[in-house]
Write an enzyme that holds these catalytic residues in place. Structure first.
Site, PDB file in Angstrom:
ATOM      1  N   ASN A  69       0.804  -1.222   0.000  1.00  0.00           N
ATOM      2  CA  ASN A  69       0.000   0.000   0.000  1.00  0.00           C
ATOM      3  C   ASN A  69       0.840   1.277   0.000  1.00  0.00           C
ATOM      4  OD1 ASN A  69      -2.547   1.438   0.219  1.00  0.00           O
ATOM      5  ND2 ASN A  69      -2.013   1.853   2.343  1.00  0.00           N
ATOM      6  N   TYR A  79       3.906   7.876 -12.227  1.00  0.00           N
ATOM      7  CA  TYR A  79       2.941   7.206 -11.351  1.00  0.00           C
ATOM      8  C   TYR A  79       2.083   6.212 -12.120  1.00  0.00           C
ATOM      9  CZ  TYR A  79      -0.765   6.730  -7.838  1.00  0.00           C
ATOM     10  OH  TYR A  79      -1.672   6.238  -6.934  1.00  0.00           O
ATOM     11  N   LYS A  87       1.944   2.070 -11.622  1.00  0.00           N
ATOM     12  CA  LYS A  87       0.728   1.354 -11.257  1.00  0.00           C
ATOM     13  C   LYS A  87       0.300   0.382 -12.358  1.00  0.00           C
ATOM     14  CE  LYS A  87       0.259   3.182  -7.198  1.00  0.00           C
ATOM     15  NZ  LYS A  87       0.472   2.361  -5.989  1.00  0.00           N
TER      16      LYS A  87
END
Length: 212
Positions: free
Chosen positions: A59, A123, A127
């Site tokens: 996370n 980013y 991901k």
């Protein structure tokens, strides 16, 4: 997430750079920089001497928003180190114990930005890479009773979201206006999805991406 899974009777080992504001009953905190591969691997090896860790929630993450022409190599590498390399190292470190137990749950917190988002070159790439690893690990680990799934949060009211999407910015207001349920997501919404994938009974769900 920690609060929710403790309510589900799990014990939590929390790895982070910064101690939580409130240490919960049932939560053990260890301070570590997850971008430091050696320190992370050494800590996991030490923990595994005294406890069996069969569930992993990746996370930790950073954004470093920037338009393509302004992306620096330092920012790109920093995002990849935390968002992509750290989850792989943690999964590698815990996989032997999961295989031995013939049971494991790995949950990668990705992002809807993996589908594309302005000013998110590093980013979004990290991901999207996490989703690719999720599906790959699901195939490799299925025969050992290990499931691997991902959650792709949309707009969730966290410090990380606010840092890259200031509430007063027109872009942010447009994001909120386009949410079908007409509210920002809350951390509890993501935690509910995490609890689903962690459950013993979720053994037939693997390689999936759940957008919350």
């Amino acid at each position: 997430i920690t609060r929710r899974v403790i309510a589900e009777s799990y014990r939590v080992i929390n790895l982070d750079q910064v101690p939580p504001k409130e240490l919960l009953a049932g939560e053990i905190f260890h301070q570590v920089d997850l971008t430091d591969a050696k320190a992370t691997q050494e800590l996991i090896a030490e923990l595994l001497k005294t406890t069996s860790i069969l569930r992993l929630v990746n996370n930790a993450g950073i954004i470093r928003p920037s338009a393509l022409e302004d992306v620096s190599l330092n920012d790109f590498n920093a995002v990849m180190d935390l968002n992509l390399r750290a989850p792989m190292l943690l999964a590698q470190s815990l996989m032997p114990a999961m295989r031995a137990a013939q049971f494991g749950r790995i949950i990668n917190i990705a992002s809807r930005a993996a589908l594309g988002k302005e000013e998110r070159t590093a980013y979004a790439a990290s991901k999207a890479g996490l989703l690719g690893m999720t599906r790959t690990w699901a195939l490799e680990m299925a025969s050992f009773g290990i499931t691997v799934n991902a959650i792709g949060p949309g707009p969730i009211a966290t410090e990380l979201f606010t840092s890259g999407n200031h509430p007063d910015q027109p872009k942010t207001k447009k994001i909120v206006a386009n949410i079908p349920v007409q509210r920002m997501g809350q951390p509890e919404d993501v935690a509910h999805a995490v609890a689903l994938f962690l459950d013993d009974r979720a053994g037939f769900i693997t390689g999936q991406v759940l957008y919350v």
